[in-house]
Write a protein that holds these residues in place. Structure first.
Motif, PDB file in Angstrom:
ATOM      1  N   VAL A   1       1.237   4.808   3.473  1.00 49.52           N
ATOM      2  CA  VAL A   1       0.969   5.286   4.833  1.00 49.52           C
ATOM      3  C   VAL A   1      -0.521   5.099   5.113  1.00 49.52           C
ATOM      4  O   VAL A   1      -1.357   5.827   4.562  1.00 49.52           O
ATOM      5  CB  VAL A   1       1.374   6.761   5.009  1.00 49.52           C
ATOM      6  CG1 VAL A   1       1.186   7.190   6.463  1.00 49.52           C
ATOM      7  CG2 VAL A   1       2.815   6.985   4.565  1.00 49.52           C
ATOM      8  N   ASP A   2      -0.839   4.130   5.956  1.00 49.08           N
ATOM      9  CA  ASP A   2      -2.237   3.805   6.254  1.00 49.08           C
ATOM     10  C   ASP A   2      -2.273   3.123   7.619  1.00 49.08           C
ATOM     11  O   ASP A   2      -1.409   2.298   7.912  1.00 49.08           O
ATOM     12  CB  ASP A   2      -2.812   2.888   5.169  1.00 49.08           C
ATOM     13  CG  ASP A   2      -4.331   2.812   5.210  1.00 49.08           C
ATOM     14  OD1 ASP A   2      -4.875   2.537   6.306  1.00 49.08           O
ATOM     15  OD2 ASP A   2      -4.971   3.015   4.171  1.00 49.08           O
ATOM     16  N   ASP A   3      -3.253   3.470   8.451  1.00 57.33           N
ATOM     17  CA  ASP A   3      -3.312   2.866   9.786  1.00 57.33           C
ATOM     18  C   ASP A   3      -4.113   1.568   9.816  1.00 57.33           C
ATOM     19  O   ASP A   3      -4.272   0.954  10.866  1.00 57.33           O
ATOM     20  CB  ASP A   3      -3.857   3.855  10.813  1.00 57.33           C
ATOM     21  CG  ASP A   3      -5.278   4.294  10.508  1.00 57.33           C
ATOM     22  OD1 ASP A   3      -5.800   3.909   9.441  1.00 57.33           O
ATOM     23  OD2 ASP A   3      -5.860   5.034  11.327  1.00 57.33           O
ATOM     24  N   ASP A   4      -4.627   1.132   8.666  1.00 58.07           N
ATOM     25  CA  ASP A   4      -5.336  -0.141   8.567  1.00 58.07           C
ATOM     26  C   ASP A   4      -4.335  -1.203   8.116  1.00 58.07           C
ATOM     27  O   ASP A   4      -3.886  -1.182   6.959  1.00 58.07           O
ATOM     28  CB  ASP A   4      -6.473  -0.023   7.559  1.00 58.07           C
ATOM     29  CG  ASP A   4      -7.289  -1.296   7.449  1.00 58.07           C
ATOM     30  OD1 ASP A   4      -6.762  -2.381   7.789  1.00 58.07           O
ATOM     31  OD2 ASP A   4      -8.448  -1.227   7.008  1.00 58.07           O
ATOM     32  N   PRO A   5      -3.945  -2.128   9.006  1.00 59.01           N
ATOM     33  CA  PRO A   5      -2.912  -3.103   8.629  1.00 59.01           C
ATOM     34  C   PRO A   5      -3.298  -3.973   7.452  1.00 59.01           C
ATOM     35  O   PRO A   5      -2.449  -4.331   6.633  1.00 59.01           O
ATOM     36  CB  PRO A   5      -2.726  -3.935   9.911  1.00 59.01           C
ATOM     37  CG  PRO A   5      -3.965  -3.706  10.719  1.00 59.01           C
ATOM     38  CD  PRO A   5      -4.429  -2.329  10.395  1.00 59.01           C
ATOM     39  N   ASP A   6      -4.571  -4.327   7.335  1.00 54.83           N
ATOM     40  CA  ASP A   6      -5.014  -5.143   6.202  1.00 54.83           C
ATOM     41  C   ASP A   6      -4.884  -4.372   4.893  1.00 54.83           C
ATOM     42  O   ASP A   6      -4.445  -4.921   3.872  1.00 54.83           O
ATOM     43  CB  ASP A   6      -6.454  -5.597   6.404  1.00 54.83           C
ATOM     44  CG  ASP A   6      -6.607  -6.568   7.570  1.00 54.83           C
ATOM     45  OD1 ASP A   6      -5.616  -7.266   7.880  1.00 54.83           O
ATOM     46  OD2 ASP A   6      -7.700  -6.608   8.161  1.00 54.83           O
ATOM     47  N   MET A   7      -5.281  -3.088   4.934  1.00 50.92           N
ATOM     48  CA  MET A   7      -5.167  -2.261   3.733  1.00 50.92           C
ATOM     49  C   MET A   7      -3.703  -2.080   3.345  1.00 50.92           C
ATOM     50  O   MET A   7      -3.332  -2.176   2.165  1.00 50.92           O
ATOM     51  CB  MET A   7      -5.818  -0.894   3.979  1.00 50.92           C
ATOM     52  CG  MET A   7      -5.673   0.092   2.816  1.00 50.92           C
ATOM     53  SD  MET A   7      -6.551  -0.426   1.323  1.00 50.92           S
ATOM     54  CE  MET A   7      -8.250  -0.105   1.846  1.00 50.92           C
ATOM     55  N   ARG A   8      -2.834  -1.804   4.341  1.00 49.01           N
ATOM     56  CA  ARG A   8      -1.406  -1.633   4.066  1.00 49.01           C
ATOM     57  C   ARG A   8      -0.841  -2.872   3.374  1.00 49.01           C
ATOM     58  O   ARG A   8      -0.151  -2.767   2.366  1.00 49.01           O
ATOM     59  CB  ARG A   8      -0.634  -1.397   5.365  1.00 49.01           C
ATOM     60  CG  ARG A   8      -0.802  -0.035   5.976  1.00 49.01           C
ATOM     61  CD  ARG A   8       0.342   0.283   6.931  1.00 49.01           C
ATOM     62  NE  ARG A   8       0.573  -0.739   7.936  1.00 49.01           N
ATOM     63  CZ  ARG A   8       0.014  -0.762   9.135  1.00 49.01           C
ATOM     64  NH1 ARG A   8      -0.835   0.199   9.477  1.00 49.01           N
ATOM     65  NH2 ARG A   8       0.295  -1.713   9.998  1.00 49.01           N
TER      66      ARG A   8
ATOM     67  N   ARG B   1      -7.356   9.592   6.291  1.00 53.45           N
ATOM     68  CA  ARG B   1      -8.118   9.249   7.496  1.00 53.45           C
ATOM     69  C   ARG B   1      -7.278   8.408   8.446  1.00 53.45           C
ATOM     70  O   ARG B   1      -7.623   7.281   8.784  1.00 53.45           O
ATOM     71  CB  ARG B   1      -9.402   8.529   7.114  1.00 53.45           C
ATOM     72  CG  ARG B   1     -10.385   9.396   6.347  1.00 53.45           C
ATOM     73  CD  ARG B   1     -10.697  10.658   7.114  1.00 53.45           C
ATOM     74  NE  ARG B   1     -11.662  11.510   6.448  1.00 53.45           N
ATOM     75  CZ  ARG B   1     -12.937  11.597   6.791  1.00 53.45           C
ATOM     76  NH1 ARG B   1     -13.408  10.859   7.773  1.00 53.45           N
ATOM     77  NH2 ARG B   1     -13.741  12.423   6.149  1.00 53.45           N
ATOM     78  N   LEU B   2      -6.141   8.942   8.867  1.00 53.12           N
ATOM     79  CA  LEU B   2      -5.312   8.252   9.849  1.00 53.12           C
ATOM     80  C   LEU B   2      -5.924   8.427  11.228  1.00 53.12           C
ATOM     81  O   LEU B   2      -6.458   9.483  11.556  1.00 53.12           O
ATOM     82  CB  LEU B   2      -3.886   8.803   9.821  1.00 53.12           C
ATOM     83  CG  LEU B   2      -3.119   8.614   8.503  1.00 53.12           C
ATOM     84  CD1 LEU B   2      -1.769   9.296   8.575  1.00 53.12           C
ATOM     85  CD2 LEU B   2      -2.959   7.140   8.168  1.00 53.12           C
ATOM     86  N   GLY B   3      -5.799   7.407  12.064  1.00 55.92           N
ATOM     87  CA  GLY B   3      -6.469   7.435  13.355  1.00 55.92           C
ATOM     88  C   GLY B   3      -5.884   8.418  14.340  1.00 55.92           C
ATOM     89  O   GLY B   3      -6.535   9.369  14.770  1.00 55.92           O
TER      90      GLY B   3
END
Length: 250
Positions: A24-31, A71-73
């Motif tokens: 669960v991460d709002d950074d698509p690159d990190m996901r 740190r979700l947006g």
């Protein structure tokens, strides 16, 4: 209950029995980076940032662990962690900000996270922590169906739901350490338990900021003993503590 497993070799592809991880991460690159690395190392992995999808995934029987960026947006990762922990005891590894940002890490652990990594982190470190948490979770004892709910001094503990209810019917929130400590006492009422035993029972993470079992006992006492003239938890000098209340399994 998770099946014990041997770590697959680096580069192994997921098999049908591989634990499934939710990222669960709002950074698509990190996901994408985390999911691809887990897939390349023998785990099944999916990713999302949608709250409803997290709820749906957590309700599935085949989900083994959640990797959650605090740190979700658009929403609070800590709020999402609370919601996950209210519904399930599935292991959660949190991703926190820079090392100086200690507050979120501590709150996350208090809310029931099993481990954490700090940005920037190595994917190999995350993989190692995932495997370690899965091993601990698989090896930890689970209560029998007969002992899922326990009553003591008009209090009620639902171990499956992690819900403690006071004699007045009010739900009392417990940290993960307090919950583990209470379970250890309820499993051995009337028996002196050494501090070392209780410390091992409540150890959530190697870096928990407060290792004093006496402090944890004090916090649990304050929640259980409000309005009582005699504490449920009796101090045994030179030994540890005894839970001095009759416990009934329901």
């Amino acid at each position: 209950m998770l099946q014990m497993f041997d770590d697959p070799p680096v580069g192994a592809k997921p098999s049908s029995w591989s634990p499934r991880i939710l990222v669960v991460d709002d950074d698509p690159d990190m996901r994408q980076m985390v999911v691809n690395f887990l897939l390349d190392n023998g785990l099944r992995a999916t990713a999302t940032v949608e709250r409803q999808e997290v709820e749906r995934q957590v309700a599935r029987d085949d989900l083994a662990l959640v990797v959650l960026d605090l740190r979700l947006g658009a929403q609070s990762g800590l709020t999402l962690l609370r919601e996950i922990r209210a519904r399930s005891d599935i292991p959660v590894i949190i991703i926190t900000g820079e090392r100086r940002d200690e507050v979120d890490r501590v709150i996350g652990l208090e809310l029931g996270a099993d481990d954490y990594v700090t940005k920037p982190f190595s994917p190999r470190e995350l993989l190692a922590r995932i495997r370690a948490v899965l091993r601990r979770h698989a090896a930890s004892p689970r209560p029998n169906r007969e002992s899922i709910r326990q009553r003591f001094a008009d209090w009620m503990l639902d171990r499956r739901m992690r819900r403690l209810t006071s004699p007045d019917g009010v739900e009392v929130r417990l940290t993960k350490g307090e919950f583990a400590l209470l379970c250890a006492f309820l499993d051995a009422p009337g028996r002196p338990l050494a501090r070392e035993h209780l410390l091992q029972a409540t150890r959530v993470h190697e870096d928990v900021f407060d290792r004093s079992i006496d402090v944890q006992v004090l916090r649990l006492r304050r929640k259980l003993d409000a309005g009582r003239s005699v504490s449920m938890i009796r101090t045994e000098r030179g030994v540890g503590y005894t839970f001095d209340v009759l416990v009934e399994r329901i």
